[in-house]
Motif scaffolding. Structure first.
Motif, PDB file in Angstrom:
ATOM      1  N   ASP A 120      37.794  46.426  31.742  1.00 28.66           N
ATOM      2  CA  ASP A 120      37.747  45.911  33.116  1.00 28.66           C
ATOM      3  C   ASP A 120      36.394  46.233  33.739  1.00 28.66           C
ATOM      4  O   ASP A 120      35.868  47.341  33.584  1.00 28.66           O
ATOM      5  N   LYS A 121      35.875  45.279  34.456  1.00 27.89           N
ATOM      6  CA  LYS A 121      34.683  45.492  35.277  1.00 27.89           C
ATOM      7  C   LYS A 121      35.033  44.919  36.636  1.00 27.89           C
ATOM      8  O   LYS A 121      34.903  43.727  36.874  1.00 27.89           O
ATOM      9  N   ASN A 132      26.181  44.793  31.833  1.00 28.77           N
ATOM     10  CA  ASN A 132      26.761  43.744  30.990  1.00 28.77           C
ATOM     11  C   ASN A 132      26.916  44.205  29.539  1.00 28.77           C
ATOM     12  O   ASN A 132      27.809  43.732  28.841  1.00 28.77           O
ATOM     13  N   THR A 153      30.863  41.587  37.062  1.00 22.28           N
ATOM     14  CA  THR A 153      32.292  41.906  37.030  1.00 22.28           C
ATOM     15  C   THR A 153      33.119  40.775  36.411  1.00 22.28           C
ATOM     16  O   THR A 153      32.714  39.631  36.373  1.00 22.28           O
ATOM     17  N   ASN A 154      34.314  41.165  35.949  1.00 22.51           N
ATOM     18  CA  ASN A 154      35.270  40.171  35.471  1.00 22.51           C
ATOM     19  C   ASN A 154      36.540  40.146  36.330  1.00 22.51           C
ATOM     20  O   ASN A 154      37.509  39.490  36.004  1.00 22.51           O
ATOM     21  N   ARG A 155      36.488  40.899  37.439  1.00 27.24           N
ATOM     22  CA  ARG A 155      37.636  40.981  38.342  1.00 27.24           C
ATOM     23  C   ARG A 155      37.135  41.436  39.709  1.00 27.24           C
ATOM     24  O   ARG A 155      36.337  42.359  39.803  1.00 27.24           O
TER      25      ARG A 155
END
Length: 193
Positions: A30-31, A165, A185-187
């Protein structure tokens, strides 16, 4: 695998409720970017996640052996500490020796060239970049960063973006730089009211 779980977290300062029965979790990979208007509890959530501040109610649990790297919005340093010593403070013996050239390289990328300068002589922006260098050297499974792009020019921000990244651990970050947030981010989680 779950790294961090925050359940029913409540936190207030004087009469002001910042977090009210909030739930938040972070898994491997998670990021997460945290967004919200100033004063809604962004930094409080990060300090609670870093287990530096206790909630008034609720529970914070972390995976066994999880190493957390935390970048505060306003870093604090030891009196009389030198630049390189502050970055390598948590590393001793052979580990310190092997990380010294990497620390110097990161400091140079962040515009800090005098490794023996006393931290007290640095500007607030330089101190923030110094703390950023220290946290990126830490072998953390979870990085928690409070406004990491403050005081970075575009070249430094690009270096940090590339670093995050490629970073294999999980990340929780508060920043008002939406472009940076979207690219790293991915969230995204919003703190509201």
């Amino acid at each position: 695998m779950n790294l961090l779980n925050m359940e029913r977290i409540s936190k207030s300062y004087t009469q002001r409720m910042l977090l009210d029965q909030a739930d938040f979790s972070v898994n491997e990979g998670d990021k997460a970017g945290i967004i919200g208007v100033n004063g809604t509890g962004n930094s409080t959530l990060l300090k609670t996640a870093a287990v530096l501040e206790q909630p008034d109610e609720g529970m914070v649990t972390t995976a066994n052996g999880l190493v957390i790297g935390y970048l505060p919005q306003n870093p604090v340093f030891l009196p009389g500490e030198k630049v390189l010593d502050s970055v390598l403070r948590d590393h001793g013996g052979e580990e310190r020796w092997t990380l010294e050239s990497e620390a110097k390289s990161i400091l140079t990328r962040l515009g800090i060239y005098d490794f023996q300068e006393e931290v007290a002589h640095l500007s607030g922006g330089q101190r923030k970049r110094l703390a950023l260098a220290a946290v990126t050297l830490k072998q953390a499974g979870l990085l928690i960063l409070d406004e990491p792009t403050n005081h970075l020019d575009s070249e430094m921000a690009q270096w940090l973006e590339d670093y995050l990244n490629q970073y294999k651990g999980a990340l929780i970050m508060v920043t008002h730089d939406r472009y940076f947030l979207d690219r790293v981010t991915n969230r995204i989680v919003e703190i509201d009211h």
